[in-house]
Design a protein around this motif. Structure first.
Motif, short mmCIF file in Angstrom:
data_model
loop_
_atom_site.label_atom_id
_atom_site.label_comp_id
_atom_site.label_asym_id
_atom_site.label_seq_id
_atom_site.Cartn_x
_atom_site.Cartn_y
_atom_site.Cartn_z
N THR A 1 0.86 -1.19 0.00
CA THR A 1 0.00 0.00 0.00
C THR A 1 0.89 1.24 0.00
N ASP A 2 0.28 2.39 0.11
CA ASP A 2 1.06 3.63 0.18
C ASP A 2 1.95 3.66 1.42
N TYR A 3 1.53 2.94 2.47
CA TYR A 3 2.32 2.94 3.71
C TYR A 3 3.57 2.09 3.55
N GLY A 4 3.43 0.91 2.97
CA GLY A 4 4.53 -0.03 2.87
C GLY A 4 4.03 -1.40 2.47
N THR A 5 4.68 -2.45 2.96
CA THR A 5 4.36 -3.82 2.55
C THR A 5 4.04 -4.68 3.76
N LEU A 6 3.06 -5.54 3.54
CA LEU A 6 2.69 -6.54 4.56
C LEU A 6 2.98 -7.92 3.98
N TRP A 7 3.84 -8.67 4.68
CA TRP A 7 4.11 -10.06 4.30
C TRP A 7 3.42 -10.98 5.30
N THR A 8 2.74 -11.99 4.80
CA THR A 8 2.08 -12.98 5.64
C THR A 8 2.79 -14.32 5.46
N ALA A 9 3.49 -14.75 6.52
CA ALA A 9 4.26 -16.00 6.49
C ALA A 9 3.51 -17.07 7.26
N ILE A 10 3.13 -18.14 6.59
CA ILE A 10 2.31 -19.19 7.20
C ILE A 10 3.21 -20.35 7.61
N PRO A 11 3.24 -20.68 8.92
CA PRO A 11 4.10 -21.78 9.38
C PRO A 11 3.42 -23.14 9.16
N SER A 12 4.24 -24.17 9.16
CA SER A 12 3.72 -25.53 9.12
C SER A 12 3.24 -25.94 10.51
N GLN A 13 2.42 -26.99 10.57
CA GLN A 13 1.96 -27.50 11.85
C GLN A 13 3.14 -27.99 12.69
N GLU A 14 4.15 -28.57 12.03
CA GLU A 14 5.32 -29.04 12.77
C GLU A 14 6.05 -27.87 13.43
N ALA A 15 6.15 -26.75 12.72
CA ALA A 15 6.82 -25.58 13.29
C ALA A 15 6.05 -25.03 14.47
N LEU A 16 4.73 -25.02 14.38
CA LEU A 16 3.91 -24.50 15.47
C LEU A 16 3.95 -25.42 16.69
N ALA A 17 4.22 -26.70 16.46
CA ALA A 17 4.33 -27.64 17.58
C ALA A 17 5.72 -27.63 18.20
N GLY A 18 6.66 -26.91 17.57
CA GLY A 18 8.04 -26.89 18.06
C GLY A 18 8.37 -25.60 18.77
N ASP A 19 9.53 -25.04 18.42
CA ASP A 19 10.04 -23.85 19.08
C ASP A 19 9.48 -22.60 18.39
N VAL A 20 8.29 -22.18 18.80
CA VAL A 20 7.66 -21.02 18.18
C VAL A 20 8.45 -19.73 18.44
N PRO A 21 8.90 -19.46 19.68
CA PRO A 21 9.72 -18.26 19.88
C PRO A 21 10.98 -18.26 19.01
N GLY A 22 11.58 -19.43 18.81
CA GLY A 22 12.75 -19.51 17.94
C GLY A 22 12.41 -19.18 16.50
N LEU A 23 11.25 -19.63 16.03
CA LEU A 23 10.81 -19.32 14.67
C LEU A 23 10.59 -17.82 14.52
N VAL A 24 9.93 -17.21 15.49
CA VAL A 24 9.70 -15.76 15.45
C VAL A 24 11.03 -15.01 15.46
N ARG A 25 11.97 -15.50 16.25
CA ARG A 25 13.28 -14.84 16.34
C ARG A 25 13.99 -14.87 14.98
N GLN A 26 13.90 -15.99 14.27
CA GLN A 26 14.53 -16.08 12.96
C GLN A 26 13.92 -15.10 11.97
N VAL A 27 12.61 -14.95 12.03
CA VAL A 27 11.94 -14.01 11.13
C VAL A 27 12.38 -12.59 11.45
N ARG A 28 12.48 -12.26 12.72
CA ARG A 28 12.87 -10.90 13.10
C ARG A 28 14.32 -10.59 12.70
N GLU A 29 15.16 -11.60 12.72
CA GLU A 29 16.56 -11.37 12.38
C GLU A 29 16.77 -11.09 10.89
N LEU A 30 15.78 -11.42 10.05
CA LEU A 30 15.92 -11.16 8.62
C LEU A 30 16.00 -9.67 8.33
#
Length: 683
Positions: free
Chosen positions: A438-467
C-alpha cells in the motif's frame, strides 16, 4: 496488638454492627464486580507484536483472525454445492465481522485440508477481548450448523479462550459448592462447636465479598481481569480459615490456662494476632510482586491477592475477637506431650538421620523440576470434547499449515517485496508467503507448518525478526513469544524481591538472621517439590489419564508464577506461626529442646488442620476440566501438605536441634527479661 484485642472486646457490639453493615454493603457492591471485570489476552504492552497489530489495523485494515469456521463437506470442498455454501457462509460472516476470508475466495492451499474434505473461513472480530468474545459467543452459536451439504464447527483463538473462561467459571462454582460444606464439616470436627465453625466460615466470606467490592472500585481506575475473581474465591475462604484457626486456638489455650474471656481474647490477639499480622504481610508482599509484570491479568492477581489477604487479617483481628468475646467460653484441652511433641523429640534424638532421610525423599520428588520447560498455551488446555478444541484438533491433524497462526511482517516505505518474500520462504518452518503493498509499505504474511507450530515457536519468530530488524513482526505466534519472553525476563527480579522482602519481614519479627535463612531454604524446598509434581504430572503427562487432560510437554508460565507467589507466602505463614510459638517457649524456659517439642506440639496440630483445609480447598479445583486449574489445584495442595508435615514436623526440629548441638545446646534468657526473641543475649 494487645490494645487492639482489648478494643475489640470492649467495643464488641459496635465492631460487630460495623462488620455487618460493611459486609452487606460490600455484598451489594461486589455483586456487580464480575460484570465490571475484563477479559485478557496474552499481550504485552509496548512490544513489537502489539505495535505491528496497531499498524496492521490502521494502515492495512486487517489483523489476526480470532474466529474460525471449519467447514466439513460431504464430498469435496471443490464441489459446486459445497463451494456455493462456503461462499454464503463467508459472506454472512463478513457482514458480522470486520473482515472475513475463506478458501473459496482465492483458493489458498493453507485454507484447504490435505484430503480436500475440509476448508476454513477466517474472521476477525474487532475490539478488546471482552468485546470480541461477547460477540463471538453469539456468532459461535449461529454458525455451528449442520445441513445436507456441510457441517460447520467454530474455533479460533478468542473462541478457544472464551470457552476456557466459561469452563473455568463453571469449575470454580462447582469447586466452591464442594469446598464450603466440606470445610464447615472439618471445622465442626476440629472445634466441636458449630458457632465457632460458622464464625470462621463467616470471616472467610467477609474477606471474599469485601475483596470483590474492592475490585469493583479498582475497575474505575485500571483494568482488572476476571482472573482476579478466581483468585478471590481460591484464597478468601482458605486464608480466613487459616488465620481464624491460629487466633481461636490461642484463645482456647488461654481459657484452659485459667484466663477469663476478655483476657483470653486480648492475649490471643496480642500473641497469635501478631503472628497473623506478619503472616499476612508475607503473603501480601509475595503477591504484590506480581505488579512488576506488564500484564493486566497478572497484576489483577496482585490486586485480588493483596486485598483478600488484608481483609482476612482485618477479619481475624477485629471481627473474630468481638465474636469470641460474645460467645460462651469453650476452652481447649491442653496437651504438652502429644503426638507432635513425641515426634519432635524422636526427630531431635537423631536429627541428622531423620532430617537426612526426609531431605533425600523430598529432593527425589522435586527432581523432575530440573526438566521444567515453559511453553505457549493453546486449545489443548480445554477438555477433548470442547467444541473449539474439537475444531482445532481437526485443523491440527488435517491441515499441513495454519493461516490463523500466520506471522505478519510489516515494513514501512519502499521495499523489494518479492526479495524479502523469498527470504521469508527460506526460513525453516515457513511453508507459504503472501504479500501486498500500500502507500504505507508492505505486509508479508508467512504461514508456518503445523510441525513448526508444535516446536520452538519463539525460535521461529526470532529467525523471522533477524531477517530485517527494522520491520515489525506480529501475528499470534509473535504475541505469544513476546509474552513468554517478557514473563521469563522479569521472573528472576520478582523471585529475588519476594525472597528479600519476606526475609526482612521475618527478621523484623524474630530479630534473627539464621531463622529467615533457614525459613527461605525450607520454603524453596517445598516449592521445588510442588514444581517437581507439576512437571512429572502435567508436563510429562503422568496424571493425564487420572485427571483427563492432554499433555503437550510444556507448562504455561503464568500459573506457575502465581503458584510460586501464593505457595511461598503460605509456607512463610506456617513458618512464622511455628517459630513464634517456639520462641515463646524458649523465652519461658531457656531450653531449646523443650522449646521445640512444646512449640511444635502447640503449633503443629493447628498447622496440620489449616493445611488439610487449605489443601482440600485447592484440591477441589483439580476436579475441573481446564488444565491450568487442575495444575493449580494439585500443585498447591501438594505444596501445602508437604510444607505442613514433612518440612515443619521433621526438617524444622532436626535443623534446630542440629544447630543447638553445634552452638553449645541450652541457653537461657536473662532473669526478668521481657524482650523475648528480640533479645540478642537470649539468642
Amino acid at each position: 496488638m494487645y490494645e487492639l484485642g482489648r478494643f475489640a472486646v470492649r467495643r464488641r457490639r459496635w465492631v460487630l454492627a460495623v462488620a455487618v453493615v460493611v459486609t452487606v454493603v460490600a455484598a451489594a457492591v461486589g455483586s456487580g464486580a464480575l460484570s465490571a471485570l475484563s477479559l485478557s489476552r496474552y499481550e504485552v504492552p509496548g512490544t513489537d507484536s502489539l505495535r505491528a497489530a496497531d499498524v496492521l489495523e490502521r494502515e492495512f485494515g486487517t489483523g489476526n483472525p480470532n474466529i474460525t469456521l471449519l467447514v466439513s463437506a460431504r464430498g469435496s470442498v471443490d464441489d459446486p454445492a459445497v463451494a456455493a455454501e462456503g461462499r454464503r457462509l463467508t459472506d454472512e460472516l463478513r457482514k458480522s465481522t470486520a473482515e472475513a476470508t475463506s478458501y473459496w475466495d482465492d483458493r489458498s492451499p493453507a485454507l484447504r485440508s490435505e484430503d480436500g474434505a475440509q476448508a476454513l473461513v477466517l474472521g476477525r472480530v474487532p475490539g478488546s477481548a471482552t468485546e470480541a468474545r461477547a460477540a463471538i459467543a453469539e456468532l459461535s452459536q449461529r454458525f455451528t450448523v449442520r445441513n445436507d451439504v456441510v457441517s460447520v464447527g467454530v474455533g479460533g483463538q478468542d473462541e478457544v479462550f472464551r470457552q476456557v473462561g466459561a469452563q473455568a467459571a463453571r469449575d470454580f462454582l462447582r469447586a466452591e459448592l464442594i469446598v464450603v460444606p466440606a470445610v464447615l464439616l472439618l471445622l465442626v470436627l476440629l472445634y466441636r462447636r458449630v458457632s465457632m465453625a460458622l464464625t470462621t466460615i463467616g470471616i472467610g466470606l467477609f474477606a471474599m465479598v469485601a475483596t470483590l467490592a474492592g475490585l469493583r472500585g479498582l475497575t474505575y481506575f485500571t483494568e482488572v481481569s476476571t482472573f482476579a475473581a478466581n483468585v478471590t474465591l481460591v484464597m478468601g475462604l482458605a486464608l480466613g480459615v487459616d488465620y481464624c484457626l491460629f487466633v481461636i486456638a490461642r484463645y482456647r489455650e488461654e481459657l484452659a490456662g485459667g484466663a477469663d474471656v476478655a483476657t483470653a481474647v486480648e492475649r490471643a490477639v496480642g500473641t497469635a494476632g501478631r503472628t497473623v499480622l506478619f503472616s499476612g504481610l508475607t503473603v501480601a508482599a509475595s503477591l504484590a510482586m506480581l505488579l512488576l509484570f506488564p500484564f493486566p491479568f497478572l497484576r489483577s492477581f496482585a490486586y485480588a491477592g493483596v486485598l483478600v489477604v488484608a481483609l482476612s487479617v482485618v477479619g481475624a483481628l477485629t471481627i473474630l475477637p468481638a465474636v469470641l468475646a460474645s460467645l460462651k467460653p469453650h476452652p481447649a484441652r491442653e496437651r504438652t506431650n502429644g503426638f507432635w511433641a513425641r515426634t519432635a523429640d524422636a526427630v531431635m534424638k537423631r536429627p541428622l538421620w531423620t532430617g537426612g532421610v526426609a531431605l533425600v525423599g523430598l529432593l527425589l520428588v522435586a527432581a523432575p523440576v530440573l526438566g521444567l520447560r515453559f511453553g505457549l498455551p493453546d486449545d489443548r488446555i480445554l477438555p477433548a470434547d470442547a467444541s473449539s478444541r474439537v475444531v482445532q484438533d481437526q485443523i491440527r491433524s488435517g491441515f499441513g499449515q495454519e493461516q490463523t497462526d500466520a506471522i505478519r511482517v510489516v515494513g514501512a516505505g519502499v521495499h523489494d517485496a518479492a526479495d524479502f518474500a523469498r527470504r521469508l520462504d527460506d526460513v525453516p518452518g515457513i511453508v507459504q508467503v503472501d504479500h501486498r503493498t500500500t502507500d504505507y509499505g508492505t505486509l508479508w504474511t508467512a504461514i508456518p507448518s503445523q510441525e513448526a507450530l508444535a516446536g520452538d515457536v519463539p525460535g521461529l519468530v526470532r529467525q523471522v525478526r533477524e531477517l530485517e530488524p527494522d520491520h515489525l513482526v506480529g501475528g499470534y505466534p509473535a504475541e505469544l513469544a513476546d509474552f513468554r519472553d517478557a514473563l521469563t525476563d522479569r521472573l528472576p527480579l520478582v523471585v529475588a524481591l519476594i525472597l528479600g522482602v519476606t526475609f526482612v519481614l521475618l527478621f523484623l519479627m524474630t530479630g534473627s538472621i539464621l531463622l529467615p535463612l533457614k525459613a527461605t531454604a525450607l520454603n524453596l524446598l517445598s516449592l521445588a517439590v510442588m514444581f517437581g509434581v507439576v512437571v512429572w504430572g502435567f508436563q510429562d503427562g503422568n496424571l493425564a489419564h487420572v485427571l483427563g487432560f492432554t499433555a503437550i510437554g510444556t507448562v504455561e508460565p503464568s500459573i506457575p508464577i502465581l503458584m510460586f507467589c501464593i505457595a511461598y507466602g503460605l509456607s512463610m505463614d506456617y513458618e512464622v506461626f511455628m517459630v513464634s510459638r517456639i520462641s515463646e517457649e524458649y523465652h519461658r524456659t531457656g531450653d531449646e529442646r523443650t522449646a521445640v517439642t512444646t512449640g511444635l506440639q502447640r503449633s503443629a496440630p493447628l498447622i496440620t488442620a489449616a493445611a488439610a483445609i487449605l489443601s482440600l480447598s485447592f484440591a477441589a479445583y483439580a476436579t475441573g476440566s481446564v488444565v491450568i486449574l487442575q495444575m493449580l489445584g494439585v500443585g498447591m495442595a501438594v505444596a501445602v501438605l508437604v510444607d505442613a508435615t514433612v518440612v515443619r514436623a521433621v526438617l524444622v526440629p532436626s535443623l534446630m536441634r542440629w544447630r543447638a548441638a553445634r552452638t553449645g545446646g541450652h541457653r537461657r534468657s536473662c532473669a526478668g527479661c521481657t524482650r523475648g526473641s528480640g533479645c540478642r543475649r537470649a539468642r
